[in-house]
Structures are given as C-alpha cells and as structure tokens.
Design an enzyme around this catalytic site. Structure first.
Site, PDB file in Angstrom:
ATOM      1  N   ASP A   1      -6.266  -7.113   4.114  1.00 29.09           N
ATOM      2  CA  ASP A   1      -7.423  -6.456   3.503  1.00 29.09           C
ATOM      3  C   ASP A   1      -8.331  -7.503   2.865  1.00 29.09           C
ATOM      4  O   ASP A   1      -9.540  -7.536   3.090  1.00 29.09           O
ATOM      5  CB  ASP A   1      -6.924  -5.457   2.441  1.00 29.09           C
ATOM      6  CG  ASP A   1      -8.078  -4.749   1.755  1.00 29.09           C
ATOM      7  OD1 ASP A   1      -8.997  -4.302   2.453  1.00 29.09           O
ATOM      8  OD2 ASP A   1      -8.062  -4.666   0.508  1.00 29.09           O
TER       9      ASP A   1
ATOM     10  N   ASP B   1     -12.137  -9.244   4.487  1.00 30.61           N
ATOM     11  CA  ASP B   1     -13.434  -9.229   3.779  1.00 30.61           C
ATOM     12  C   ASP B   1     -13.973 -10.651   3.652  1.00 30.61           C
ATOM     13  O   ASP B   1     -15.158 -10.908   3.847  1.00 30.61           O
ATOM     14  CB  ASP B   1     -13.295  -8.634   2.365  1.00 30.61           C
ATOM     15  CG  ASP B   1     -13.651  -7.155   2.312  1.00 30.61           C
ATOM     16  OD1 ASP B   1     -13.300  -6.438   3.270  1.00 30.61           O
ATOM     17  OD2 ASP B   1     -14.281  -6.727   1.320  1.00 30.61           O
TER      18      ASP B   1
ATOM     19  N   LYS C   1       3.360 -15.176   1.826  1.00 29.56           N
ATOM     20  CA  LYS C   1       3.564 -15.878   0.550  1.00 29.56           C
ATOM     21  C   LYS C   1       5.060 -16.148   0.429  1.00 29.56           C
ATOM     22  O   LYS C   1       5.710 -15.742  -0.541  1.00 29.56           O
ATOM     23  CB  LYS C   1       2.998 -15.016  -0.600  1.00 29.56           C
ATOM     24  CG  LYS C   1       2.935 -15.709  -1.943  1.00 29.56           C
ATOM     25  CD  LYS C   1       1.892 -16.805  -2.054  1.00 29.56           C
ATOM     26  CE  LYS C   1       2.001 -17.515  -3.396  1.00 29.56           C
ATOM     27  NZ  LYS C   1       1.140 -18.713  -3.505  1.00 29.56           N
TER      28      LYS C   1
ATOM     29  N   TYR D   1       0.823  -1.213   0.000  1.00 35.21           N
ATOM     30  CA  TYR D   1       0.000   0.000   0.000  1.00 35.21           C
ATOM     31  C   TYR D   1       0.858   1.264   0.000  1.00 35.21           C
ATOM     32  O   TYR D   1       0.436   2.305  -0.481  1.00 35.21           O
ATOM     33  CB  TYR D   1      -0.904   0.045   1.240  1.00 35.21           C
ATOM     34  CG  TYR D   1      -2.237  -0.642   1.102  1.00 35.21           C
ATOM     35  CD1 TYR D   1      -2.328  -1.961   0.693  1.00 35.21           C
ATOM     36  CD2 TYR D   1      -3.415   0.040   1.419  1.00 35.21           C
ATOM     37  CE1 TYR D   1      -3.553  -2.588   0.603  1.00 35.21           C
ATOM     38  CE2 TYR D   1      -4.647  -0.586   1.329  1.00 35.21           C
ATOM     39  CZ  TYR D   1      -4.708  -1.900   0.927  1.00 35.21           C
ATOM     40  OH  TYR D   1      -5.930  -2.514   0.848  1.00 35.21           O
TER      41      TYR D   1
ATOM     42  N   ASP E   1      -2.693 -18.177  -0.150  1.00 35.53           N
ATOM     43  CA  ASP E   1      -3.680 -18.864  -1.005  1.00 35.53           C
ATOM     44  C   ASP E   1      -4.343 -20.001  -0.222  1.00 35.53           C
ATOM     45  O   ASP E   1      -5.569 -20.169  -0.243  1.00 35.53           O
ATOM     46  CB  ASP E   1      -3.041 -19.365  -2.319  1.00 35.53           C
ATOM     47  CG  ASP E   1      -1.737 -20.128  -2.104  1.00 35.53           C
ATOM     48  OD1 ASP E   1      -1.194 -20.120  -0.976  1.00 35.53           O
ATOM     49  OD2 ASP E   1      -1.259 -20.750  -3.081  1.00 35.53           O
TER      50      ASP E   1
HETATM   51  C1  IPM Z   1     -10.348  -1.258   4.303  1.00 36.72           C
HETATM   52  C2  IPM Z   1     -10.612  -0.602   2.988  1.00 36.72           C
HETATM   53  C3  IPM Z   1      -9.442   0.337   2.661  1.00 36.72           C
HETATM   54  C4  IPM Z   1      -8.194  -0.517   2.531  1.00 36.72           C
HETATM   55  C5  IPM Z   1      -9.633   1.229   1.427  1.00 36.72           C
HETATM   56  C6  IPM Z   1     -10.910   2.024   1.502  1.00 36.72           C
HETATM   57  C7  IPM Z   1      -8.458   2.120   1.201  1.00 36.72           C
HETATM   58  O1  IPM Z   1     -10.826  -1.535   1.992  1.00 36.72           O
HETATM   59  O2  IPM Z   1     -10.248  -0.540   5.329  1.00 36.72           O
HETATM   60  O3  IPM Z   1     -10.266  -2.485   4.351  1.00 36.72           O
HETATM   61  O4  IPM Z   1      -7.926  -1.080   1.464  1.00 36.72           O
HETATM   62  O5  IPM Z   1      -7.468  -0.614   3.509  1.00 36.72           O
HETATM   63 MN    MN Z   2     -10.873  -3.576   2.715  1.00 41.57          MN
END
Ligand code: IPM
Ligand code: MN
Length: 356
Positions: free
Chosen positions: A244, A248, A188, A142, A220
């Site tokens: 990240d 999710d 990884k 990032y 993975d």
């Molecule tokens: C998160 C979001 C952020 C990230 C974005 C909005 C920059 O997806 O907080 O997980 O990728 O960190």
């Molecule tokens: Mn995110």
C-alpha cells in the site's frame, strides 16, 4: 457476439466522474470490435452506507459475483470518517476484496516519455521506468486477528500463512517471466517473524522459476531505493501494508497519482480500479484526471476478457492524448498545449480510440 458483463461501482468523491469517462472510452472501443459490453451499476462505500446503512450491501456482492469483471472508481470522504470501523467506506472495499478472494493486486508504474518532467524526481532518474508492484491484498496486518482498540491500548496482528505467501509469490514470478525476469521481494525480516517466513517461502517458490533472479530488500531500504534509482526494479513482490505504502510512493515517479491503474485478481471475478482515492476536495469540479481509471478499463479488457487489440487501442489513445499536449489540471504545468476537464479528456481519448 460475445457479451461481457461489467459491474460498475462508481463510489464517492471523484469516483462517478472518472468512471463515467472510462465507460465513454469502453463504449468507443467496443463499437465494431466484435464484442458487447453491458454494465450493471451497484453501490459501495459512503454512498452505499447512505442508502443501505452498510458500505457493502449484499446486493452489490451478488451482482459482482455474477459479472465478468468489476470496474471501480474510488470511495471515502470526510462525511463518513467518524463512523465505526465496520461501517466506514474503506471497510466495504476491504470486504469486497476478501469476499471475492482478490489476493493479488497488480500496480504497474510506467513513465510516459511526455511526462518525465512531471515527476518530482530528475528526468534522468525516471525516464524509462517500467515496474510492477505485486501486492498481497487479502492478508497481513489489514486482516490479522486479534485486533482491538481499547481506551489505553490498541493492537493489530500481522499474520501470513505459508499458503498465502506461496500463491502471491507465484503470481509475482509468473508476471516476471513475461517481463524483465527479476523479482525483488520486500519485507522487514530483520525485525518481524512474519517477514522471516515470507522470505523463506519466497525462496522456495523461486526454485520453480530458475530463469527469474530473486533479490530481497528491507522495506525501509526499498522506500529509499525507489526514489534513488527506480529503474533497478522490475517486479516488486510485497505484503499488504508495505505494498500500500510503496505503491503510492512509486506512483509519484510517474508524475501524478492520477495516472496509475490496478487490477486485483485471484478469485472468479477481477476488480479494476485506479490506485488513487476519492479526492473529495476536488470532487464535482471536472478537474480530476480520468487516465488511471481509463487505463484500469484497459487492464480489464486485456486480463479479464483477453481483448488485447481493444486494450492496446486504449493504451495508444492515452499515449497520443498526452503526446499531443492535452493535460488535465494535475499535469497542467508539464508540457500542456491544452488544459482539459475530466469530461473533455474522456471524450478526446474516446474519439482517438474510435479512429485507431
Ligand atoms: C488502496 C487504498 C485502500 C488500501 C484503502 C482505501 C482501504 O489505500 O487501495 O491502496 O489501503 O488498500
Ligand atoms: Mn493505498
């Protein structure tokens, strides 16, 4: 009486709606609790760009630095998608994280008993899941340099220094000590040098925590294991981009991404936010689930202020709300006795908090 100052960043999309409900619940819990909460609202994201031409104005950083914690909703939306990268709403959030040195992001994933059917996985797989993703938040690909987008070539750099790995690994081991005493570090290392160093350093840090068992997993495989058998995990330790993606994925185990809170800490002031985005497609309709933000407010009380009773009250009120069959639209097909709007959900939870 103790007074805590909270910087409030509502943001874009559903951000304002969900933050308003979290504040409703915070106000309810702080009444007669022996502490005061004061709020200072500031702008970040697309709404800040519209006013200041910048997604993270100086004023916002200053206010945040002088508060005791930051409560944040969500940012982003199509309207700002074509801006240059440094003007995009996301850049505001990334800059806030790095300016405040919020290198440690905690994303707990718990499955409410009432919602085991809401997950896309089988109830037996998700029942009782209780894991914590510890994501490194201010390094990795990032932020790595060099980075460039040219006409026919573009690149980013995934870089971690030893000291960055040490400090996030310590956070994960400390968290494991008060949980299930297991850390799974995800990388990884079969392909990336940066992951080889990550693994070596995590091994070194582990020596200071003999009670914690450490395992390693390639990312993975981890993505697969998370949906095959999520109960094998206690603390997941990983870098910025893997964290990240995996957080999710992990959120869906709980049934809705609208349920999961997070905290980002490491510097002087912590940031508390839902893990979901600004969902512009449903903004302003009163159908967003405010629970992730309300639970983030609870994490703020617990970890930033040490107000454990108040935090417990919020968590219990959320559980009760679900137990009694109240559901926002995202969860309307799972055990709903009554469908409620974002605002009704906030009011019901606030009311329960007052009675606990
Ligand atoms: C998160 C979001 C952020 C990230 C974005 C909005 C920059 O997806 O907080 O997980 O990728 O960190
Ligand atoms: Mn995110």
């Amino acid at each position: 009486m103790k007074t805590y100052k909270i910087a409030v960043i509502k943001g874009d999309g559903i951000g304002p709606e969900i933050v308003d409900e979290a504040i409703k619940v915070l106000d309810a819990v702080s009444t007669n609790a022996g502490f005061n909460l004061v709020y200072e609202e500031v702008l970040m994201g697309g709404c800040a760009y519209d006013v200041y031409g910048e997604p993270l104005p100086k004023e916002t950083i200053e206010v945040c630095m002088h508060c005791d914690a930051i409560l944040f909703g969500a940012i982003g939306g199509e309207k700002w998608d074509n801006l240059p990268r440094d003007k995009r709403p996301e850049s505001g959030l990334l800059k806030l994280r790095s300016t405040l040195e919020l290198f440690a992001n905690f994303r707990p994933v718990k499955v409410y008993d009432e919602l085991v059917d809401a997950s896309s996985l089988k109830p037996a797989i998700v029942e009782g899941v209780d894991l914590l993703v510890v994501r490194e938040l201010t390094g990795g690909i990032y932020f790595g340099e060099p980075r460039e987008k040219e006409e026919k070539k573009a690149y980013n750099t995934m870089v971690y220094t030893k000291s960055e790995i040490v400090r996030i690994a310590k956070m994960a081991f400390e968290a494991a000590m008060v949980r299930g005493k297991k850390v799974c570090s995800i990388d990884k290392a079969n392909v990336l040098e940066v992951s080889q160093l990550w693994r070596e350093v995590v091994e070194e840090v582990a020596k200071d925590y003999p009670e914690v068992s450490l395992s390693h997993m390639y990312v993975d495989n981890a993505a697969m294991q998370l949906v095959r058998d999520p109960k094998q995990f206690d603390v997941i330790l990983t870098g910025n981009i893997f964290g990240d993606i995996l957080s999710d994925e992990a959120s869906q185990i709980s049934g809705s991404i609208g349920l999961l809170p997070s905290s980002s800490v490491g510097g002087k002031v912590g940031l508390y936010e839902p893990i979901h985005g600004s969902a512009p497609d449903i903004a302003g309709q009163g159908i967003a689930n405010p629970i992730a933000t309300i639970s983030s407010a609870s994490m703020m009380l617990r970890f930033a202020f040490g107000e454990i009773d108040a935090a417990d009250k919020i968590d219990n009120a959320v559980s009760l709300f679900l137990k009694e069959g109240y559901r926002t639209k995202d969860l309307s097909s799972f055990g709903a006795k009554e469908i409620c709007s974002t605002q009704e959900a906030g009011s019901i939870i606030a009311d329960k908090v007052s009675k606990l």
